[in-house]
Design an enzyme around this catalytic site. Sequence first.
Site, PDB file in Angstrom:
ATOM      1  N   GLU A   1     -32.112  39.096 -68.526  1.00  0.00           N
ATOM      2  CA  GLU A   1     -31.499  39.378 -69.816  1.00  0.00           C
ATOM      3  C   GLU A   1     -32.343  38.762 -70.944  1.00  0.00           C
ATOM      4  OE1 GLU A   1     -26.973  39.742 -70.503  1.00  0.00           O
ATOM      5  OE2 GLU A   1     -27.551  38.056 -71.772  1.00  0.00           O
TER       6      GLU A   1
ATOM      7  N   ASP B   1     -28.874  32.864 -72.265  1.00  0.00           N
ATOM      8  CA  ASP B   1     -29.040  32.080 -73.493  1.00  0.00           C
ATOM      9  C   ASP B   1     -28.252  30.777 -73.522  1.00  0.00           C
ATOM     10  OD1 ASP B   1     -26.414  32.955 -73.772  1.00  0.00           O
ATOM     11  OD2 ASP B   1     -26.901  34.469 -75.270  1.00  0.00           O
TER      12      ASP B   1
ATOM     13  N   HIS C   1     -14.051  32.431 -78.289  1.00  0.00           N
ATOM     14  CA  HIS C   1     -14.382  31.063 -77.878  1.00  0.00           C
ATOM     15  C   HIS C   1     -15.693  30.551 -78.471  1.00  0.00           C
ATOM     16  CE1 HIS C   1     -16.833  33.507 -75.135  1.00  0.00           C
ATOM     17  NE2 HIS C   1     -17.653  32.463 -75.134  1.00  0.00           N
TER      18      HIS C   1
ATOM     19  N   ARG D   1     -18.705  28.871 -80.299  1.00  0.00           N
ATOM     20  CA  ARG D   1     -18.810  27.589 -80.991  1.00  0.00           C
ATOM     21  C   ARG D   1     -18.888  27.781 -82.508  1.00  0.00           C
ATOM     22  NH1 ARG D   1     -20.589  22.467 -79.109  1.00  0.00           N
ATOM     23  NH2 ARG D   1     -20.931  23.429 -77.071  1.00  0.00           N
TER      24      ARG D   1
ATOM     25  N   GLU E   1     -27.140  29.648 -78.922  1.00  0.00           N
ATOM     26  CA  GLU E   1     -27.682  30.655 -78.012  1.00  0.00           C
ATOM     27  C   GLU E   1     -28.947  31.338 -78.524  1.00  0.00           C
ATOM     28  OE1 GLU E   1     -23.402  30.068 -76.903  1.00  0.00           O
ATOM     29  OE2 GLU E   1     -24.490  30.364 -78.789  1.00  0.00           O
TER      30      GLU E   1
ATOM     31  N   HIS F   1      -9.638  30.293 -73.734  1.00  0.00           N
ATOM     32  CA  HIS F   1     -10.711  29.410 -73.274  1.00  0.00           C
ATOM     33  C   HIS F   1     -10.195  27.976 -73.174  1.00  0.00           C
ATOM     34  CE1 HIS F   1     -14.713  27.491 -73.158  1.00  0.00           C
ATOM     35  NE2 HIS F   1     -15.169  28.669 -72.805  1.00  0.00           N
TER      36      HIS F   1
END
Length: 385
Positions: A118, A96, A208, A210, A132, A241
Amino acid sequence: MIKTMIVFGTRPEAIKMAPLIKELQNDSNFDVRVCVTAQHRQMLDQVLEIFDIKPDYDLNIMKHNQSLYSVTADVILKFEEVLKKEKPDIVLVHGDTTTTFASALSAFYYRTKIGHVEAGLRTFNKYSPFPEEMNRKLTAALCDVHFAPTKRAKLNLLKEGIKEEDIFVTGNTVIDTLKYTVQKDYKFREPILNRIDYTKKVITLTAHRRENFGKPLENIFEAVANLADQFDDVLFVYPVHLNPNVRDAAERILRNHPRIILIDPVDVDDMHNLIARSYLVLTDSGGLQEEAPSLGKPVVVLRDTTERPEAVLANTVKVAGTDKHNIVDVVKRLLTDEEEYSKMAHAINPYGDGFASRRIKDALLYYFGYRKEKPEEFKGSDLYV
């Protein structure tokens, strides 16, 4: 031979594509090419080195403070040149990421067949996770063959109009990766991890996403600091991260606590062996929701949604969201209620049995007419639809 172009750009993609690359390279029916976009440069290179994967093409697109716009445009344009030179029979993309969508779109423009590893994960909220959720939906619309990790993922694809004959339920390749990485007498590359007392309740933290930048991430860190204050026998380990939105907040809220260890991002084998020695995992990641249960470790998800509901149904995962009080309550119960912890630690992982890459290989052989019978589907997720 089936000329197969495998393209990815981030550390999580590399972790999940590595066992598939090895599987295809070991079969004489496949002519394998690897293209990395380097959407994430440093963390990607760590995985390539560990699995001894030498890309045939490196688009090297990463820029300082890169945007979704620049990543998308750069991948489309640069991958076009690779397609023109190689003319693959099929391009395999994963999951994704923006690399996934952009490389699939580039392959579509070149009228090349596309396979999606996936495939079919959904939250049904286009902004969670962002970007994603839309990356995987748009990728599905472009692809010709879909490798769904679970039966639920297959049903999601069917509802979107994907033909059943183009969907293969394979399990998740990340479970295959654990066979390469987890070792009983493992010595960590990160020196601090060798000095930890694992008789304590070690909690691995990753954060991490967004959509968690800003207040949600601060809530997560404040909850962790609160828990570290309350429990003397608990030690948090957080590979931070590299994104400055994450690092700045982590330094400000977590840096000086004696029971919180902040380290730089670690290699995949360090991470898997850390999880194997941990008591539980706190994460806003997707992949850890699949990996940790295979190692018998409960997972607390630091997001409001998950595209992996099978884990919730199987009770290997609890979704705590980003409310700091709720995070504290959920983790506190797992630290103090042995029965509740045991139920999660011993639940069956619905994501795979370590043979997803072989199933994908067999599905490709079937798709291209190299075998007559459609390969048997992974059945481990059937109870969690």
